[in-house]
Design a protein around this motif. Structure first.
Motif, PDB file in Angstrom:
ATOM      1  N   VAL A   1      32.574  49.518  33.208  1.00 44.72           N
ATOM      2  CA  VAL A   1      31.539  48.802  33.748  1.00 44.72           C
ATOM      3  C   VAL A   1      30.805  49.588  34.775  1.00 44.72           C
ATOM      4  N   ARG A   2      30.633  51.129  34.448  1.00 45.18           N
ATOM      5  CA  ARG A   2      30.292  51.865  35.195  1.00 45.18           C
ATOM      6  C   ARG A   2      28.637  51.808  35.340  1.00 45.18           C
ATOM      7  N   GLY A   3      28.117  51.421  34.373  1.00 49.88           N
ATOM      8  CA  GLY A   3      26.547  51.255  34.354  1.00 49.88           C
ATOM      9  C   GLY A   3      26.037  50.142  35.328  1.00 49.88           C
ATOM     10  N   GLN A   4      26.876  49.126  35.788  1.00 54.23           N
ATOM     11  CA  GLN A   4      26.695  47.868  36.765  1.00 54.23           C
ATOM     12  C   GLN A   4      26.947  48.442  38.125  1.00 54.23           C
ATOM     13  N   LYS A   5      27.075  49.695  38.385  1.00 53.34           N
ATOM     14  CA  LYS A   5      27.319  50.490  39.611  1.00 53.34           C
ATOM     15  C   LYS A   5      27.941  49.711  40.821  1.00 53.34           C
ATOM     16  N   LEU A   6      29.260  49.042  40.300  1.00 54.61           N
ATOM     17  CA  LEU A   6      29.755  48.447  41.613  1.00 54.61           C
ATOM     18  C   LEU A   6      30.621  49.402  42.411  1.00 54.61           C
ATOM     19  N   THR A   7      30.654  48.883  43.920  1.00 54.04           N
ATOM     20  CA  THR A   7      31.503  49.612  44.616  1.00 54.04           C
ATOM     21  C   THR A   7      33.006  49.273  44.467  1.00 54.04           C
ATOM     22  N   VAL A   8      33.851  49.853  44.791  1.00 55.34           N
ATOM     23  CA  VAL A   8      35.191  49.906  44.755  1.00 55.34           C
ATOM     24  C   VAL A   8      35.742  48.606  44.977  1.00 55.34           C
ATOM     25  N   PRO A   9      35.407  48.031  46.276  1.00 57.57           N
ATOM     26  CA  PRO A   9      35.777  46.562  46.383  1.00 57.57           C
ATOM     27  C   PRO A   9      35.497  45.662  45.559  1.00 57.57           C
ATOM     28  N   GLN A  10      34.016  45.865  44.980  1.00 60.14           N
ATOM     29  CA  GLN A  10      33.438  44.883  43.813  1.00 60.14           C
ATOM     30  C   GLN A  10      34.279  45.061  42.683  1.00 60.14           C
ATOM     31  N   GLN A  11      34.517  46.254  42.291  1.00 52.13           N
ATOM     32  CA  GLN A  11      35.480  46.517  41.217  1.00 52.13           C
ATOM     33  C   GLN A  11      36.799  45.876  41.270  1.00 52.13           C
ATOM     34  N   ILE A  12      37.522  45.906  42.403  1.00 57.10           N
ATOM     35  CA  ILE A  12      38.675  45.183  42.443  1.00 57.10           C
ATOM     36  C   ILE A  12      38.333  43.682  42.217  1.00 57.10           C
ATOM     37  N   ASP A  13      37.602  43.077  42.887  1.00 50.47           N
ATOM     38  CA  ASP A  13      37.194  41.568  42.857  1.00 50.47           C
ATOM     39  C   ASP A  13      37.061  41.244  41.586  1.00 50.47           C
ATOM     40  N   LEU A  14      36.149  42.335  40.715  1.00 55.22           N
ATOM     41  CA  LEU A  14      36.055  42.009  39.412  1.00 55.22           C
ATOM     42  C   LEU A  14      37.193  41.972  38.487  1.00 55.22           C
ATOM     43  N   CYS A  15      38.368  42.649  38.661  1.00 55.40           N
ATOM     44  CA  CYS A  15      39.517  42.959  38.096  1.00 55.40           C
ATOM     45  C   CYS A  15      40.238  41.517  38.216  1.00 55.40           C
ATOM     46  N   ALA A  16      40.512  41.400  39.634  1.00 54.80           N
ATOM     47  CA  ALA A  16      41.102  39.862  39.846  1.00 54.80           C
ATOM     48  C   ALA A  16      40.458  38.718  39.141  1.00 54.80           C
ATOM     49  N   ARG A  17      39.309  38.570  39.258  1.00 59.82           N
ATOM     50  CA  ARG A  17      38.507  37.372  38.551  1.00 59.82           C
ATOM     51  C   ARG A  17      38.906  37.224  37.228  1.00 59.82           C
ATOM     52  N   ALA A  18      38.713  38.431  36.490  1.00 57.55           N
ATOM     53  CA  ALA A  18      39.031  38.519  35.247  1.00 57.55           C
ATOM     54  C   ALA A  18      40.294  38.252  34.673  1.00 57.55           C
ATOM     55  N   GLY A  19      41.270  38.250  35.417  1.00 56.06           N
ATOM     56  CA  GLY A  19      42.610  38.354  35.124  1.00 56.06           C
ATOM     57  C   GLY A  19      43.612  39.447  35.062  1.00 56.06           C
ATOM     58  N   TYR A  20      43.233  40.577  35.032  1.00 54.57           N
ATOM     59  CA  TYR A  20      43.743  41.993  34.960  1.00 54.57           C
ATOM     60  C   TYR A  20      45.072  42.003  35.796  1.00 54.57           C
ATOM     61  N   ASP A  21      45.921  42.766  35.366  1.00 56.74           N
ATOM     62  CA  ASP A  21      47.243  43.075  36.163  1.00 56.74           C
ATOM     63  C   ASP A  21      46.932  44.365  37.185  1.00 56.74           C
ATOM     64  N   ALA A  22      45.846  45.237  36.642  1.00 58.99           N
ATOM     65  CA  ALA A  22      45.732  46.444  37.387  1.00 58.99           C
ATOM     66  C   ALA A  22      44.403  47.156  37.332  1.00 58.99           C
ATOM     67  N   ILE A  23      44.153  48.109  37.969  1.00 63.37           N
ATOM     68  CA  ILE A  23      42.901  48.814  37.594  1.00 63.37           C
ATOM     69  C   ILE A  23      43.324  50.166  37.804  1.00 63.37           C
ATOM     70  N   GLU A  24      42.144  50.810  37.086  1.00 64.98           N
ATOM     71  CA  GLU A  24      42.062  52.379  37.000  1.00 64.98           C
ATOM     72  C   GLU A  24      40.658  52.843  37.607  1.00 64.98           C
ATOM     73  N   PRO A  25      40.847  53.178  38.873  1.00 63.02           N
ATOM     74  CA  PRO A  25      39.340  53.585  39.314  1.00 63.02           C
ATOM     75  C   PRO A  25      39.194  55.134  38.959  1.00 63.02           C
ATOM     76  N   TRP A  26      37.947  55.525  39.318  1.00 61.91           N
ATOM     77  CA  TRP A  26      37.603  56.935  39.243  1.00 61.91           C
ATOM     78  C   TRP A  26      37.554  57.301  40.696  1.00 61.91           C
TER      79      TRP A  26
END
Length: 323
Positions: free
Chosen positions: A56-81
Motif C-alpha cells: 500500500v505504498r502508493g497510498q502514502k499512509l503514516t506508520v500509525p495508519q499502516q498499523i490501523d490498516l493491518c488491524a482492521r483487515a485482520g492481519y496477525d503482523a506488519i512488516e514496515p519499511w
C-alpha cells in the motif's frame, strides 16, 4: 550437539545451516510432522499472516495508519519499511507510542525492510552500512521488532564478491545484531547479480556458520532468479521464518518481468499450491507476508488492497489442505 533431521539443510552439500540455526529458530521441539499426523497442527494453524507495507505504498499512509490498516483487515503482523519508521521519528513521533499501538491492536512486527549496504566491497561504505544496520535494528527493537531483511543492496547491479566473502560479511551483520535481539534475514533478490538464486542463498547462510543465519525467500524473486520452486524443499524449514507472498502473470517473460508486475496470490501463474505444499511438508511454521509493488493496487483504497490480499493468501493456504 547431535543434530536431528529437522536441524539440517536437507539434501544440500552444505548441510550445516539448519543445525546451526535450530537453537534460536525452532519455535517448538515437537516434530511438526508428528503433530500433523495426530491431527493437532494443520498448515493453516502453523502460519501467521503479515502485510508488507510496500503493498500500500502508493497510498502514502503514516506508520500509525499502516498499523490501523493491518488491524482492521485482520492481519496477525506488519512488516514496515525502515524509511517509513524513520520518517515517523523525524516528524516527532514517539516509538513508545507505536509499540503501545501495536500491543493494543494485537499486532507483532515480524520483519522490516531495510537497505543497509552490509555486503559491498568498499571498506568505508561497508562500515557505514553496518552502522546503518545497527541503527535500523536499534529502532526496530524499540517497537518490538523481531527480524530485518538483509538484501544484497549495493552488490545487485554488477556481480559482487564471491559467496565465501559474502558469508563472512553476513556473519559480521549477524554478530552486530546479537546484542539487539534482531535477526537479519538473508534476502533473495531474483533481479540481482548477487544472491539471485536459492542455491546461492543457502550456501551463504551455511557458510556464515552462525546460529541465527536464516533466509528470506519470495515467490516472485524465486521465479525472477530462475530457481526451481522444488528447491525450497532443500532448505530446512526453521531457517525460513518469513516468506514473501505474491504471484506473477504469464507475461511479460522472466527476462522482462519486474516488481511492478506482481499480483495478488492466486491471480497469476505461480504454482502456489505446490510451493505451499512443499513448505508444509517440510515443517514451515512461520510468517507469510504479502509483498506487492503493483501501481494499479496503489490507486485503490488501502483497506480494499489489504483485505483482498489477506483473503487470497488464506485461500492459497487452504488449497494445501483441500482434497
Amino acid at each position: 550437539m547431535t543434530l536431528s533431521r529437522r536441524q539440517i539443510l536437507v539434501g544440500t552439500p552444505s548441510a550445516l545451516v539448519g543445525g546451526l540455526a535450530a537453537a534460536s529458530l525452532l519455535a517448538s521441539e515437537v516434530p511438526v510432522k508428528q503433530l500433523e499426523a495426530s491431527g493437532q497442527l494443520a498448515f493453516s494453524d502453523r502460519v501467521r499472516f503479515c502485510l508488507n507495507t510496500s503493498s500500500v505504498r502508493g497510498q502514502k499512509l503514516t506508520v500509525p495508519q499502516q498499523i490501523d490498516l493491518c488491524a482492521r483487515a485482520g492481519y496477525d503482523a506488519i512488516e514496515p519499511w525502515m524509511g517509513d519508521l524513520r520518517s515517523f521519528v523525524e516528524a516527532g513521533g514517539q516509538l513508545a507510542d507505536l509499540r503501545k499501538q501495536l500491543n493494543d491492536v494485537g499486532l507483532t512486527v515480524e520483519s522490516a525492510i531495510g537497505f543497509a549496504q552490509w555486503i559491498v566491497d568498499d571498506p568505508s561504505a561497508r562500515a557505514a552500512g553496518l552502522d546503518q544496520a545497527r541503527s535500523d535494528m536499534e529502532l526496530l527493537a524499540e517497537i518490538g521488532g523481531k527480524r530485518i531483511a538483509a538484501p544484497p543492496i549495493g552488490a545487485h547491479q554488477s556481480a559482487g564478491p564471491n559467496l565465501d566473502v559474502i558469508a563472512e560479511r553476513y556473519r559480521d551483520l549477524l554478530v552486530a545484531a546479537e546484542p539487539l535481539g534482531i535477526l537479519p534475514q538473508l534476502e533473495l533478490w531474483g533481479f540481482s547479480k548477487t544472491l539471485s538464486t536459492l542455491a546461492e542463498l543457502a550456501y551463504v547462510a551455511t557458510a556464515a556458520a552462525h546460529p541465527n543465519a536464516c533466509v528470506l525467500p519470495d515467490v516472485y524473486h524465486i521465479f525472477k532468479g530462475g530457481s526451481s520452486f522444488d528447491s525450497l524443499g532443500m532448505i530446512e524449514a526453521s531457517c525460513m521464518q518469513v516468506f514473501h507472498m505474491n504471484d506473477y502473470p504469464a507475461q511479460p517473460p522472466r527476462a522482462d518481468i519486474a516488481d511492478r508486475d506482481r499480483v495478488y496470490p492466486g491471480d497469476g501463474v505461480a504454482p502456489l499450491k505446490s510451493i505451499l505444499t512443499t513448505l508444509s511438508k517440510h515443517g514451515f511454521q512461520g510468517v507469510l507476508s504479502l509483498e506487492l509493488f503493483n501501481e494499479s493496487y496503489w490507486k485503490l483504497p488501502a483497506d480494499e488492497v489489504a483485505k483482498t490480499g489477506l483473503a487470497k493468501m488464506k485461500a492459497a493456504v487452504a488449497s494445501v489442505e483441500a482434497p
